[in-house]
Motif scaffolding. Sequence first.
Motif, mmCIF file in Angstrom:
data_model
loop_
_atom_site.group_PDB
_atom_site.id
_atom_site.type_symbol
_atom_site.label_atom_id
_atom_site.label_comp_id
_atom_site.label_asym_id
_atom_site.label_seq_id
_atom_site.Cartn_x
_atom_site.Cartn_y
_atom_site.Cartn_z
ATOM 1 N N MET A 254 10.454 11.264 -5.384
ATOM 2 C CA MET A 254 9.170 11.939 -4.826
ATOM 3 C C MET A 254 9.015 11.028 -3.528
ATOM 4 S SD MET A 254 6.122 10.443 -7.531
ATOM 5 C CE MET A 254 7.029 10.257 -8.955
ATOM 6 N N ARG A 255 8.237 11.556 -2.756
ATOM 7 C CA ARG A 255 7.656 10.769 -1.683
ATOM 8 C C ARG A 255 6.414 9.814 -1.969
ATOM 9 N NH1 ARG A 255 7.655 14.197 4.141
ATOM 10 N NH2 ARG A 255 9.930 14.227 4.150
ATOM 11 N N VAL A 256 6.181 8.763 -1.342
ATOM 12 C CA VAL A 256 5.160 7.937 -1.396
ATOM 13 C C VAL A 256 4.631 7.732 -0.174
ATOM 14 C CG1 VAL A 256 6.137 6.975 -3.574
ATOM 15 C CG2 VAL A 256 6.458 5.864 -1.410
ATOM 16 N N ILE A 257 3.183 7.286 -0.248
ATOM 17 C CA ILE A 257 2.344 6.677 0.842
ATOM 18 C C ILE A 257 2.112 5.033 0.414
ATOM 19 C CG2 ILE A 257 0.335 6.568 2.072
ATOM 20 C CD1 ILE A 257 0.185 9.661 1.532
ATOM 21 N N VAL A 258 2.646 4.354 1.264
ATOM 22 C CA VAL A 258 2.534 2.715 0.988
ATOM 23 C C VAL A 258 1.540 2.254 2.259
ATOM 24 C CG1 VAL A 258 4.918 2.830 0.451
ATOM 25 C CG2 VAL A 258 4.546 2.415 2.834
ATOM 26 N N GLY A 259 1.352 0.975 1.958
ATOM 27 C CA GLY A 259 0.583 0.254 2.881
ATOM 28 C C GLY A 259 0.902 0.302 4.423
ATOM 29 N N SER A 260 -0.030 0.295 5.086
ATOM 30 C CA SER A 260 -0.055 0.245 6.593
ATOM 31 C C SER A 260 0.514 -1.044 7.177
ATOM 32 C CB SER A 260 -1.544 0.558 7.100
ATOM 33 O OG SER A 260 -2.368 -0.562 6.856
ATOM 34 N N PRO A 261 0.983 -1.108 8.421
ATOM 35 C CA PRO A 261 1.274 -2.410 9.083
ATOM 36 C C PRO A 261 0.215 -3.601 8.767
ATOM 37 C CG PRO A 261 2.052 -0.462 10.240
ATOM 38 C CD PRO A 261 1.072 -0.070 9.376
ATOM 39 N N LYS A 262 -1.129 -3.287 8.702
ATOM 40 C CA LYS A 262 -1.957 -4.295 8.559
ATOM 41 C C LYS A 262 -2.223 -4.658 7.154
ATOM 42 C CE LYS A 262 -5.808 -4.112 10.621
ATOM 43 N NZ LYS A 262 -7.336 -3.625 11.239
ATOM 44 N N HIS A 263 -1.789 -3.609 6.248
ATOM 45 C CA HIS A 263 -1.713 -3.792 5.063
ATOM 46 C C HIS A 263 -0.607 -3.531 4.136
ATOM 47 C CE1 HIS A 263 -5.982 -2.764 6.404
ATOM 48 N NE2 HIS A 263 -6.246 -3.874 5.726
ATOM 49 N N PRO A 264 0.606 -4.548 4.337
ATOM 50 C CA PRO A 264 1.717 -4.108 3.832
ATOM 51 C C PRO A 264 1.852 -3.923 2.275
ATOM 52 C CG PRO A 264 1.755 -6.153 4.681
ATOM 53 C CD PRO A 264 0.365 -5.782 5.102
ATOM 54 N N THR A 265 2.643 -3.180 1.641
ATOM 55 C CA THR A 265 2.858 -3.386 0.134
ATOM 56 C C THR A 265 3.755 -4.210 0.074
ATOM 57 O OG1 THR A 265 2.291 -0.770 -0.015
ATOM 58 C CG2 THR A 265 3.375 -1.809 -1.639
ATOM 59 N N PRO A 266 3.401 -5.190 -0.913
ATOM 60 C CA PRO A 266 4.442 -6.316 -1.213
ATOM 61 C C PRO A 266 5.617 -5.972 -2.186
ATOM 62 C CG PRO A 266 2.610 -6.317 -2.718
ATOM 63 C CD PRO A 266 2.331 -5.372 -1.675
ATOM 64 N N MET A 267 6.580 -6.689 -1.762
ATOM 65 C CA MET A 267 7.971 -6.600 -2.667
ATOM 66 C C MET A 267 7.705 -7.505 -3.917
ATOM 67 S SD MET A 267 11.241 -6.785 -0.132
ATOM 68 C CE MET A 267 10.498 -8.199 0.773
ATOM 69 N N PHE A 268 7.781 -6.684 -5.093
ATOM 70 C CA PHE A 268 7.754 -7.439 -6.152
ATOM 71 C C PHE A 268 8.233 -6.621 -7.429
ATOM 72 C CE2 PHE A 268 4.112 -4.741 -5.851
ATOM 73 C CZ PHE A 268 3.668 -4.132 -7.212
ATOM 74 N N SER A 269 8.277 -7.308 -8.784
ATOM 75 C CA SER A 269 8.498 -6.450 -10.041
ATOM 76 C C SER A 269 7.422 -6.701 -10.983
ATOM 77 C CB SER A 269 9.765 -7.039 -10.852
ATOM 78 O OG SER A 269 9.683 -8.383 -10.853
ATOM 79 N N ALA A 270 7.220 -5.762 -11.639
ATOM 80 C CA ALA A 270 6.145 -5.848 -12.537
ATOM 81 C C ALA A 270 6.554 -4.665 -13.888
ATOM 82 C CB ALA A 270 4.933 -5.406 -12.050
ATOM 83 N N GLN A 271 5.527 -4.460 -14.650
ATOM 84 C CA GLN A 271 5.749 -3.547 -15.711
ATOM 85 C C GLN A 271 4.744 -2.461 -15.617
ATOM 86 O OE1 GLN A 271 8.134 -3.923 -18.564
ATOM 87 N NE2 GLN A 271 9.126 -5.468 -17.456
ATOM 88 N N ILE A 272 4.888 -1.202 -15.774
ATOM 89 C CA ILE A 272 3.919 -0.116 -16.001
ATOM 90 C C ILE A 272 3.478 -0.066 -17.514
ATOM 91 C CG2 ILE A 272 3.554 2.224 -15.590
ATOM 92 C CD1 ILE A 272 5.664 2.279 -13.730
ATOM 93 N N GLU A 273 2.352 -0.170 -17.666
ATOM 94 C CA GLU A 273 1.828 -0.342 -19.118
ATOM 95 C C GLU A 273 0.977 0.822 -19.545
ATOM 96 O OE1 GLU A 273 -0.947 -3.941 -19.479
ATOM 97 O OE2 GLU A 273 0.878 -5.231 -19.218
ATOM 98 N N ALA A 274 0.462 1.505 -18.555
ATOM 99 C CA ALA A 274 -0.455 2.836 -19.011
ATOM 100 C C ALA A 274 -0.459 4.016 -18.131
ATOM 101 C CB ALA A 274 -1.605 2.232 -19.652
ATOM 102 N N VAL A 275 -1.155 4.965 -18.614
ATOM 103 C CA VAL A 275 -1.337 5.972 -17.504
ATOM 104 C C VAL A 275 -3.153 6.206 -18.047
ATOM 105 C CG1 VAL A 275 -1.010 8.358 -17.025
ATOM 106 C CG2 VAL A 275 0.680 7.213 -17.594
#
Length: 484
Positions: free
Chosen positions: A282-303
């Motif tokens: 799917m397509r996503v919308i990410v952070g703007s150049p002023k507010h970049p989305t970081p590169m990281f790893s994590a765990q999705i825990e819940a909906v």
Amino acid sequence: MIWITDHRMPRGYVGGMMALVKYAAGSRRRLLCALLAALAVAPAARAAADPPPFSAAERVIIGAALGLGDHRFDLDDRALSRRVLDYARVEAGQRVRPSRVDSDWALAPPVRDLAAELAAARAAGRLDAWLAALAPPAPAYRALVAARGRYAMTVGVGGWPSVPGGPTLRLGDRDGGVTALRARLAAEGFGAGSGDLALFDTELEAALRAFQDVHGLEVDGVLGPATRAALNVTAAERLAQIDANLERWRWMPHAPPGDRLEVDTGGQEAVLYSGGAAVQRMRVIVGSPKHPTPMFSAQIEAVILNPPWNVPTSIARNELLPAEARRPGYLASMGIRWVDGRLQQRPGPKNSLGVIKFDVPNRFGVYLHDTPAKGLFAQPVRAFSHGCMRLQEPRALALNLLAPTGMSPEALDAGIAAGVTRRIGLAHRLPLYVVHWTVRVEPDGRVGFRPDIYGWDRKLAAALPKAATSPSQASVLPSRRAPV
């Protein structure tokens, strides 16, 4: 000031020893710790500086891996050891620590003692296997290495032709610029036929559309300003972009979990994997150049269904409160009110998180969620958020993640329709990797480049030569699997 030297110690080791002792001189305890640490690494340091002689068989293995050819017999043992370790630092992603270059780069490979690994591999007769296992095994990485070889050759012969400035060109136009456009597209593998070279025909339009598609541009088959600018990025700049992406690949785990979600902020796309196979894109919308989305790893825990939005302090201070001051009643019209000393937007159709949020604890405070602004997904570059990731198909993703809990589409829709905030834990936490790819090799071998929206390619390219251990390390060294 205390100085300790030993003529038997390698030069780099002596320098490190002096630095440790200089740091520790003000404290006996720190001095003792520094000395113990230095003594612990002394054997490995000496082994790296004075390696056992390389056998002829080892030199053949190293020559094949590093592309040294007959030069492998010209180097003495110290020089050859340095070349092997230089190569290993590149392929194992050990030249820079990402977070030291940018605090938003939280993906990194484990720190490795490559000198000790080399000595162990030689002692065990596993030098060939050790060298082969240094680079990421991902097919996408290998394809990018092969593509790098082609782009390096193009740079070596002077690059590709530019497309001169001029009017917007489209199907049916006849212009001298059309000939230049054909030549430029062909130089990067986008063949456009060989009929009337000055006529913008259907074949040229198809080739231009293909170029626009893989470069994240509006696919209209028209040579406008944005497409002309992308065509006029030099081959050397594209090569540097490839090198930056190869380096980021080396920060990834060699064996990622078969079940995972990857969000690519460069291509603004999310892919869900199950058993190692992609099951949802799917397509996503990410952070703007002023507010970049970081590169990281994590765990999705819940909906979380019907989530409230706890407005970050910076957004409240810089955007919402000034808007309320200009237009009293603005916050109320958006369903935003003060709750426990902070602004909060109640669940509902206007909520900035939409009706589904995915709980992903992380130190950056960003997460995955729905959005009421669906129209933005049609944009070729989708960098509009304050750092969070807005999903085009959150309902389908929620159903995929909650399937092991027995959640049905009807039950999910009923939960949303109820309008009540509800947290549903996943049966198993799902690994999430937020990555940043701006170069991708298509199945047909052509290479697509995405806009460097955060300037991270340039930033990484600038950092790598400074961290290189020799001039040859300023770019990617040859791979044994795909010689450049």
